[in-house]
Design a protein around this motif. Structure first.
Motif, short mmCIF file in Angstrom:
data_model
loop_
_atom_site.label_atom_id
_atom_site.label_comp_id
_atom_site.label_asym_id
_atom_site.label_seq_id
_atom_site.Cartn_x
_atom_site.Cartn_y
_atom_site.Cartn_z
N GLN A 287 1.03 -1.25 0.05
CA GLN A 287 0.28 -0.02 -0.10
C GLN A 287 0.65 1.45 0.02
O GLN A 287 0.48 2.65 -0.40
N HIS A 288 2.02 0.89 1.15
CA HIS A 288 3.81 1.96 0.40
C HIS A 288 3.88 2.17 -0.10
O HIS A 288 5.03 2.51 -0.28
N GLY A 289 3.27 1.73 -1.56
CA GLY A 289 4.33 1.68 -3.26
C GLY A 289 5.39 0.49 -3.06
O GLY A 289 5.91 0.37 -3.67
N GLY A 290 5.35 -1.03 -1.92
CA GLY A 290 6.62 -1.45 -1.54
C GLY A 290 6.03 -2.58 -2.92
O GLY A 290 4.85 -2.30 -3.24
N LYS A 291 7.06 -3.07 -3.01
CA LYS A 291 6.98 -4.63 -3.96
C LYS A 291 7.74 -5.65 -3.41
O LYS A 291 8.87 -5.56 -2.39
N SER A 292 6.64 -6.72 -3.54
CA SER A 292 7.46 -7.76 -2.47
C SER A 292 7.30 -9.23 -3.66
O SER A 292 6.66 -9.39 -5.05
N LEU A 293 8.68 -9.32 -3.69
CA LEU A 293 9.80 -10.62 -4.21
C LEU A 293 10.40 -11.60 -3.98
O LEU A 293 9.93 -12.25 -2.78
N THR A 294 9.94 -12.42 -4.72
CA THR A 294 10.11 -14.18 -4.54
C THR A 294 11.49 -14.12 -5.77
O THR A 294 11.33 -13.86 -6.83
N LEU A 295 12.01 -15.06 -4.88
CA LEU A 295 13.19 -16.01 -5.76
C LEU A 295 12.55 -16.63 -7.25
O LEU A 295 10.86 -17.38 -6.44
N ASP A 296 12.86 -16.72 -8.03
CA ASP A 296 12.23 -17.96 -8.88
C ASP A 296 13.29 -19.68 -9.07
O ASP A 296 13.41 -19.19 -7.18
N ALA A 297 11.90 -20.47 -9.37
CA ALA A 297 12.29 -21.70 -8.62
C ALA A 297 13.91 -22.37 -8.55
O ALA A 297 13.84 -22.94 -7.55
N PRO A 298 14.45 -22.35 -9.82
CA PRO A 298 16.16 -22.27 -9.56
C PRO A 298 16.37 -22.16 -8.59
O PRO A 298 17.28 -22.32 -7.83
N ALA A 300 15.56 -20.36 -5.34
CA ALA A 300 15.18 -20.82 -4.39
C ALA A 300 15.40 -22.20 -3.49
O ALA A 300 15.98 -22.16 -2.64
N ALA A 301 15.74 -22.67 -5.01
CA ALA A 301 15.79 -24.53 -4.52
C ALA A 301 17.78 -24.59 -4.18
O ALA A 301 18.15 -25.21 -3.36
N ARG A 302 18.27 -23.22 -4.88
CA ARG A 302 19.93 -23.20 -4.56
C ARG A 302 20.52 -22.60 -3.36
O ARG A 302 21.08 -22.98 -2.93
N PHE A 303 18.92 -21.48 -3.22
CA PHE A 303 19.40 -20.93 -1.96
C PHE A 303 18.58 -21.27 -0.50
O PHE A 303 19.71 -21.89 0.20
N VAL A 304 17.83 -22.46 -0.61
CA VAL A 304 18.11 -23.38 0.40
C VAL A 304 18.51 -24.63 0.64
O VAL A 304 19.09 -24.60 1.80
N LYS A 305 19.52 -24.62 -0.40
CA LYS A 305 20.56 -25.87 -1.00
C LYS A 305 22.20 -25.53 -0.01
O LYS A 305 22.43 -26.25 0.54
N LEU A 306 21.77 -23.98 -0.07
CA LEU A 306 23.22 -23.72 0.29
C LEU A 306 22.88 -23.62 1.34
O LEU A 306 24.03 -23.57 2.80
N ALA A 307 21.70 -22.70 2.07
CA ALA A 307 21.55 -22.78 3.33
C ALA A 307 21.59 -23.62 4.12
O ALA A 307 22.45 -23.75 5.70
N GLN A 308 20.84 -25.05 4.05
CA GLN A 308 21.32 -26.14 4.45
C GLN A 308 22.65 -26.76 4.77
O GLN A 308 23.07 -27.09 5.74
N GLU A 309 23.23 -26.48 3.39
CA GLU A 309 24.63 -27.02 4.25
C GLU A 309 25.67 -26.21 4.84
O GLU A 309 26.23 -26.43 5.51
N SER A 310 25.10 -24.46 4.84
CA SER A 310 25.81 -23.88 6.00
C SER A 310 25.23 -24.37 7.22
O SER A 310 25.94 -24.38 8.43
N ALA A 311 23.80 -24.40 7.56
CA ALA A 311 23.49 -25.37 9.05
C ALA A 311 24.23 -26.15 9.11
O ALA A 311 24.80 -26.40 10.72
N GLU A 312 24.98 -27.20 8.37
CA GLU A 312 25.17 -28.60 8.29
C GLU A 312 26.68 -28.15 9.16
O GLU A 312 27.42 -28.65 10.18
#
Length: 336
Positions: A287-298, A300-312
């Protein structure tokens, strides 16, 4: 006449004694201070709901006081206050408790909580509740609740549409080793910074963006500085409330049971309330002119993979933390 005056005096004395006794019974026997550093959010709503429940059932024996917006001090200070007994309950994002027990870091791990709803099912699972209850053993506190607070997003001065967009960018992240490791793996330049310093730092371009909950960005009006917020997949903020162990012993088994039962009732209320709050935050941003973005599928999958490797990598340094991470992953799978 003399007999009547004596009778009146006796009645007055008896009435006065009764009122004094009644006042003594009604006077609170215990004071319970509840605190958080935030305001007008799910944490404050949970504390207020807990207060109402205890007020209604304790018969005035417990005087409950709620202190939002850091009125009793910073998160580290009030957490220390709980362990020392100067504060009864402190509620904050899970990362603040890692100094008490590094195992709290598991609550920040990407890939465990897919959504607010699924996350709350994981956190209310009996096995997880039992696990979290073990964290405060012999340390002066108990975990009173954990629940999902908000989805994690990145507010940036320049649009963050792909993972390459944040490479080399200075990003404020929560101080957890997990977030620092994760964003370094993504090629960003993460740094720990107090939330109160972030908005002016983005405004004067000292940093390029910040990682936090979407409700935090709207409540602090980040849309006055930037219009871009990108949601991170399978990444959420969980909050934790701890209570002083000695306080629970002091108030006795009946009142202790009431406190814990009302905490569970507050949980049931907040599950829906917090999800709606996160959805409202997204709407306010837009409502204040902001944009809500998401990563595309590839990406997003890469982000989760790298994040899980960091957790390990981070959790493998502590065998107990690694074991808890495996338990969380197994329980999370039950609710998918």
């Amino acid at each position: 006449m003399k007999a009547k005056n004596m009778m009146a005096a006796m009645l007055a004395a008896l009435t006065g004694s009764f009122l004094i006794a009644a006042a003594a019974v009604a006077a609170p026997r215990f004071t319970m201070k509840l605190t958080t550093t935030t305001t007008n959010d799910a944490g404050v709503e949970w504390l207020n709901t807990l207060k109402k429940g205890i007020d209604a059932r304790s018969g005035g024996r417990i005087k409950v006081e709620v202190y939002p917006a850091g009125q009793l001090g910073s998160a580290p200070r009030t957490i220390e206050g709980v362990t020392m007994g100067t504060v009864e309950v402190a509620l904050n994002a899970s990362g603040f408790y890692e100094s008490l027990d590094p195992r709290f870091g598991v609550l920040s791990a990407t890939g465990i909580f897919d959504s607010m709803e699924q996350g709350n099912k994981v956190l209310s699972d009996p096995e997880i509740r039992k696990l979290l209850a073990s964290y405060g053993k012999s340390k002066g506190y108990e975990v009173l609740t954990t629940f999902m607070h908000t989805p994690v997003a990145v507010a940036t001065n320049e649009p963050f549409k792909t993972l390459t967009d944040i490479q080399g960018k200075k990003l404020r992240v929560p101080g957890s080793p997990l977030f620092l490791h994760m964003f370094k793996a993504l090629g960003a330049a993460p740094l720990s910074m107090s939330l109160g310093e972030v908005l002016p730092a983005m405004q004067n371009k000292t940093i390029d963006g910040a990682v936090s909950g979407n409700t935090i960005f709207t409540s602090l009006k980040f849309y006055d500085v930037t219009k871009t917020m990108t949601y991170l997949p399978s990444t959420h903020i969980a909050v934790v409330a701890i209570i002083n162990s000695q306080f629970l012993k002091t108030i006795g088994p009946e009142l202790s049971a009431i406190v814990k039962e009302e905490a569970r009732k507050a949980d049931e209320h907040i599950y829906t309330w917090a999800a709606q709050d996160a959805d409202n935050a997204r709407k306010v941003w837009e409502q204040h002119g902001g944009k809500s973005l998401t990563l595309d599928a590839p990406d997003a999958a890469r982000f989760v993979k790298l994040a899980q490797e960091s957790a390990e990598a981070v959790f493998s340094k502590n065998p107990q933390e690694k074991a808890d991470y495996e338990i969380f992953k197994a329980v999370a799978q039950k609710y998918r």
